[in-house]
Design a protein around this motif. Structure first.
Motif, PDB file in Angstrom:
ATOM      1  N   ASP A  98       0.758   6.766   6.871  1.00 10.52           N
ATOM      2  CA  ASP A  98      -0.361   7.593   6.503  1.00 10.52           C
ATOM      3  C   ASP A  98      -0.007   9.016   5.995  1.00 10.52           C
ATOM      4  N   ARG A  99       1.396   9.492   6.489  1.00 15.68           N
ATOM      5  CA  ARG A  99       1.952  10.826   6.096  1.00 15.68           C
ATOM      6  C   ARG A  99       3.418  10.617   4.995  1.00 15.68           C
ATOM      7  N   LEU A 100       3.277   9.359   4.438  1.00 14.52           N
ATOM      8  CA  LEU A 100       4.635   9.213   3.776  1.00 14.52           C
ATOM      9  C   LEU A 100       4.375   9.604   2.355  1.00 14.52           C
ATOM     10  N   TYR A 101       5.682  10.177   1.635  1.00  9.53           N
ATOM     11  CA  TYR A 101       5.630  10.489   0.054  1.00  9.53           C
ATOM     12  C   TYR A 101       7.059  10.082  -0.199  1.00  9.53           C
ATOM     13  N   VAL A 102       7.090   9.461  -1.441  1.00  9.20           N
ATOM     14  CA  VAL A 102       8.329   8.845  -1.983  1.00  9.20           C
ATOM     15  C   VAL A 102       8.556   9.252  -3.353  1.00  9.20           C
ATOM     16  N   GLY A 103       9.694   9.496  -3.856  1.00  8.45           N
ATOM     17  CA  GLY A 103       9.959   9.890  -5.168  1.00  8.45           C
ATOM     18  C   GLY A 103      11.553   9.047  -5.493  1.00  8.45           C
ATOM     19  N   ALA A 104      11.682   8.384  -6.440  1.00  6.59           N
ATOM     20  CA  ALA A 104      12.632   7.613  -6.905  1.00  6.59           C
ATOM     21  C   ALA A 104      13.237   7.911  -8.248  1.00  6.59           C
ATOM     22  N   VAL A 105      14.286   8.245  -8.515  1.00  2.09           N
ATOM     23  CA  VAL A 105      14.933   8.450 -10.087  1.00  2.09           C
ATOM     24  C   VAL A 105      16.191   7.751 -10.284  1.00  2.09           C
ATOM     25  N   GLY A 106      16.165   6.907 -11.253  1.00  2.00           N
ATOM     26  CA  GLY A 106      17.505   6.461 -11.556  1.00  2.00           C
ATOM     27  C   GLY A 106      17.374   4.855 -12.177  1.00  2.00           C
TER      28      GLY A 106
ATOM     29  N   GLY B  79       0.652  -1.221  -0.063  1.00  2.00           N
ATOM     30  CA  GLY B  79       0.132   0.066  -0.073  1.00  2.00           C
ATOM     31  C   GLY B  79       0.902   1.261   0.037  1.00  2.00           C
ATOM     32  N   ILE B  80       1.999   1.293  -0.320  1.00  2.00           N
ATOM     33  CA  ILE B  80       2.848   2.465  -0.154  1.00  2.00           C
ATOM     34  C   ILE B  80       3.083   2.859  -1.850  1.00  2.00           C
ATOM     35  N   LYS B  81       2.604   4.184  -1.838  1.00  2.00           N
ATOM     36  CA  LYS B  81       2.482   4.792  -3.089  1.00  2.00           C
ATOM     37  C   LYS B  81       4.048   5.682  -3.297  1.00  2.00           C
ATOM     38  N   ALA B  82       4.120   5.715  -4.531  1.00  2.00           N
ATOM     39  CA  ALA B  82       5.547   6.623  -4.755  1.00  2.00           C
ATOM     40  C   ALA B  82       5.363   6.870  -6.453  1.00  2.00           C
ATOM     41  N   TRP B  83       6.385   7.814  -6.653  1.00  3.36           N
ATOM     42  CA  TRP B  83       6.550   8.403  -8.123  1.00  3.36           C
ATOM     43  C   TRP B  83       7.857   7.870  -8.497  1.00  3.36           C
ATOM     44  N   LEU B  84       8.069   7.431  -9.539  1.00  2.00           N
ATOM     45  CA  LEU B  84       9.343   6.784 -10.238  1.00  2.00           C
ATOM     46  C   LEU B  84       9.572   7.283 -11.521  1.00  2.00           C
TER      47      LEU B  84
ATOM     48  N   LEU C 210       9.689  15.648  -7.273  1.00  4.05           N
ATOM     49  CA  LEU C 210       8.675  14.589  -7.299  1.00  4.05           C
ATOM     50  C   LEU C 210       7.679  14.487  -5.882  1.00  4.05           C
ATOM     51  N   VAL C 211       8.683  14.377  -4.926  1.00  3.27           N
ATOM     52  CA  VAL C 211       8.167  14.415  -3.613  1.00  3.27           C
ATOM     53  C   VAL C 211       7.256  15.657  -3.419  1.00  3.27           C
ATOM     54  N   GLY C 212       7.991  16.662  -3.813  1.00  4.71           N
ATOM     55  CA  GLY C 212       7.186  18.174  -3.348  1.00  4.71           C
ATOM     56  C   GLY C 212       5.938  18.274  -4.291  1.00  4.71           C
ATOM     57  N   MET C 213       6.036  17.733  -5.344  1.00  2.00           N
ATOM     58  CA  MET C 213       4.747  17.788  -6.340  1.00  2.00           C
ATOM     59  C   MET C 213       3.689  17.065  -5.367  1.00  2.00           C
ATOM     60  N   GLN C 214       3.964  15.818  -5.073  1.00  4.90           N
ATOM     61  CA  GLN C 214       2.921  15.028  -4.230  1.00  4.90           C
ATOM     62  C   GLN C 214       2.329  15.630  -2.954  1.00  4.90           C
ATOM     63  N   MET C 215       3.303  16.158  -2.317  1.00  6.36           N
ATOM     64  CA  MET C 215       2.718  17.208  -1.236  1.00  6.36           C
ATOM     65  C   MET C 215       1.931  18.116  -1.359  1.00  6.36           C
TER      66      MET C 215
END
Length: 435
Positions: free
Chosen positions: A204-212, A32-37, A380-385
Motif C-alpha cells: 500500500d506504500r509502494l512506488y516504482v520507477g523503471a528505465v531502460g 495491482g502494482i503500479k509503476a512508471w516506465l 520517476l519515483v519522487g514524482m509519484q510520491m
C-alpha cells in the motif's frame, strides 16, 4: 551576471531535446502494482527504483534505529546464501543493489544487464522475501552503525542538526537521529529486523520507477514476481507535527575554531499552490550561485566560505532552513547579517531582474538531472510520491517560467517570517547572546 545567464541558456539548448524525448508509461500489473516506465533500448541495461513511504519514522518506541539497521543488513545474505555468497552471486551477474533508509522512505535501487535480468531479479527477490539477518551479520552492521554514531557525536555539523531537530520536533520521530542511539541500537535483535521489514515494506506504500531495456509487459511480470508477496498493508504512518520555532538562539559549546550554524523557520508543503514560487524565491535568497545570503555574508564581508538555504518538505512537516560555518570571532556578525537579509527579503521580496535570473538558472539546470537511467528512475519515483503528473518533466519549466513577480512576492510575504527564524550554533562563538 551576463556570462552566467548566457551559460545557463546554452545548457537549455543542449539538454532539452534529450528531456523532451522521455516518454513515461503508466502501468499496472495483474497483481495491482503500479509503476512508471521509460523504455530505452539503446543499451542492454535497466535501472529499477523501488520506494516505500514510511522510512525510519516507522521505528517502534524504544527501537530507534531498527529500520536503518534492517536496511543496512538486507544485503548480508538471503535464502541459502550467506553474506559472502550473496556478494559473489551479485558480482557474477554484474548487478548492483543498494538498500537505503531515509526519514520518510526506504529505497531499493537495482541495476542489471538485460542478459542477466532474470537471475538478478531472482537474487533481489531472495533479499526481499528471504532475508537471513544472520546474527553475525546483524552484529557486524550494528558495529558500523555504532561507529557512525560515535563520529556524529564529535562532529559539530551533526551536533547542530540533532539539536535543531530535537528542539523543533520534540518526541516526534523527526526529532531524533534515525540511526538511533548507542543504547537503542545495542538493544536491537535479529527478530527486530524481520519486524521492521514487515512494517515498512508493504504494497500500500509502494512506488516504482523503471528505465531502460525492458518493455511494459516484461516489467509487469517482473514486479508481480518480485513484490507480489509483500504484505498488503502496513501500520499507521506518523502524525503531522507542527515545528516549534520560537525565533530564539541556542549555543552548544564545542571546542572548534569555527562555529557551525543551522537556522530555520516553518516552510511550505510540496502540494501547496505556492510551492514553485517559493522554490524560485529560495533560489534567490540562498540557492546556487549568486544568492543574496552568499553575496552579503561571504562576498561583501568575508564571514564564511559558503552559505545556503533550502526548502525541506517532509511528509509530515515542512521547513525553510539554512546553514553556514564562520570563525568564532565573526559568527555573531554573520548571524546578524542573516537576520537582516531574512527580514528585508520578507518585507520587500524580489526584483524582476532577480526573478528572471532565477528562472534562467532553474530551467537550464533542470534538464541536467536526467543524465542516466538511474537518476531518471529515481526522479520517476519522487514524482509519484509527490503526487505529480507523469508529464511533469515536460511541463515543469513552463510552470517556472509562468510565475510572475507579483506571485512570487506574495508567496514570500506569506511564507517568510523573521520572527520565527531560529538558530542553533555549535562552537565557541564570541559576543553571541542567547535569547
Amino acid at each position: 551576471m551576463k556570462r552566467f545567464i548566457i551559460a545557463a541558456a546554452a545548457l537549455i539548448m543542449l539538454t532539452l531535446p534529450a528531456l523532451a524525448a522521455v516518454e513515461v508509461q503508466d502501468i499496472e500489473t495483474p497483481g495491482g502494482i503500479k509503476a512508471w516506465l521509460v523504455e530505452e533500448h539503446s543499451i542492454p541495461f535497466t535501472a529499477l527504483e523501488i520506494r516505500f513511504r514510511g522510512g525510519t519514522a516507522m521505528d517502534r518506541p524504544g527501537k530507534r534505529g531498527e529500520v536503518n539497521l534492517m536496511m543496512a543488513t538486507l544485503e548480508e545474505g538471503a535464502g541459502d546464501l550467506d553474506a559472502q555468497g550473496f556478494a559473489n552471486a551479485r558480482d557474477d551477474l554484474a548487478a548492483s543493489y543498494s538498500f537505503d533508509a531515509y526519514m520518510d522512505s526506504v529505497t531499493i535501487s537495482a541495476r542489471f544487464l538485460t542478459e542477466n535480468r532474470d537471475q538478478a531479479v531472482a537474487l533481489l527477490r531472495a533479499a526481499l522475501m528471504q532475508p537471513r539477518f544472520d546474527q553475525d551479520a546483524v552484529d557486524r552492521v550494528r558495529g558500523q552503525v555504532m561507529s557512525i554514531l560515535r563520529s556524529q557525536a564529535t562532529d559539530p555539523g551533526d551536533i547542530a542538526s540533532e539539536t535543531f531537530y530535537a528542539q523543533t520536533f520534540g518526541d516526534h520521530p523527526y526529532g531524533s537521529n534515525d540511526n538511533g542511539t548507542p543504547e537503542s541500537v545495542a538493544g536491537l535483535t535479529r527478530e527486530d529486523m524481520f519486524a521492521a521489514k514487515d512494517r515498512v515494506m508493504t504494497r500500500d506504500r509502494l512506488y516504482v520507477g523503471a528505465v531502460g531495456d525492458i518493455t511494459a509487459e516484461e516489467l509487469s511480470n517482473l514486479l508481480d514476481d518480485l513484490l507480489g508477496e509483500l504484505p498488503a498493508n502496513g501500520p499507521d504512518l506518523p502524525a503531522q507535527v507542527e515545528p516549534t520555532l520560537p525565533g530564539d538562539l541556542t549555543v552548544v559549546p564545542f571546542q572548534t575554531p569555527q562555529s557551525v550554524v543551522l537556522f530555520g523557520q516553518k516552510g511550505i508543503t510540496r502540494d501547496d499552490p505556492d510551492f514553485i514560487p517559493a522554490y524560485i524565491a529560495n533560489e534567490i535568497l540562498g540557492g546556487h550561485g549568486e544568492s543574496r545570503l552568499m553575496d552579503e555574508v561571504r562576498e561583501k564581508r568575508g564571514l564564511t566560505y559558503g552559505i545556503g538555504a533550502y526548502l525541506v518538505a517532509f511528509d509530515h512537516s515542512e521547513l525553510v532552513m539554512g546553514q553556514f560555518s564562520s570563525g568564532n570571532a565573526s559568527v555573531a556578525e554573520a548571524i546578524d547579517v542573516v537576520k537582516d537579509e531574512w527580514a528585508k527579503f520578507a518585507a520587500t521580496g524580489l526584483t524582476q531582474d532577480e526573478l528572471d535570473m532565477a528562472k534562467t538558472y532553474l530551467t537550464g539546470a533542470y534538464a541536467l538531472r536526467f543524465d542516466g537511467n538511474g537518476p531518471i528512475a529515481r526522479i520517476l519515483v519522487g514524482m509519484q510520491m509527490d503526487g505529480l503528473s507523469k508529464d511533469y518533466m515536460k511541463t515543469r519549466n513552463d510552470m517556472v517560467n509562468a510565475v510572475t513577480l507579483d506571485q512570487v512576492n506574495a508567496a514570500i510575504k506569506r511564507i517568510y517570517d523573521p520572527k520565527q527564524l531560529t538558530f542553533v550554533v555549535v562552537g565557541q562563538p564570541e559576543g553571541l547572546q542567547t535569547n
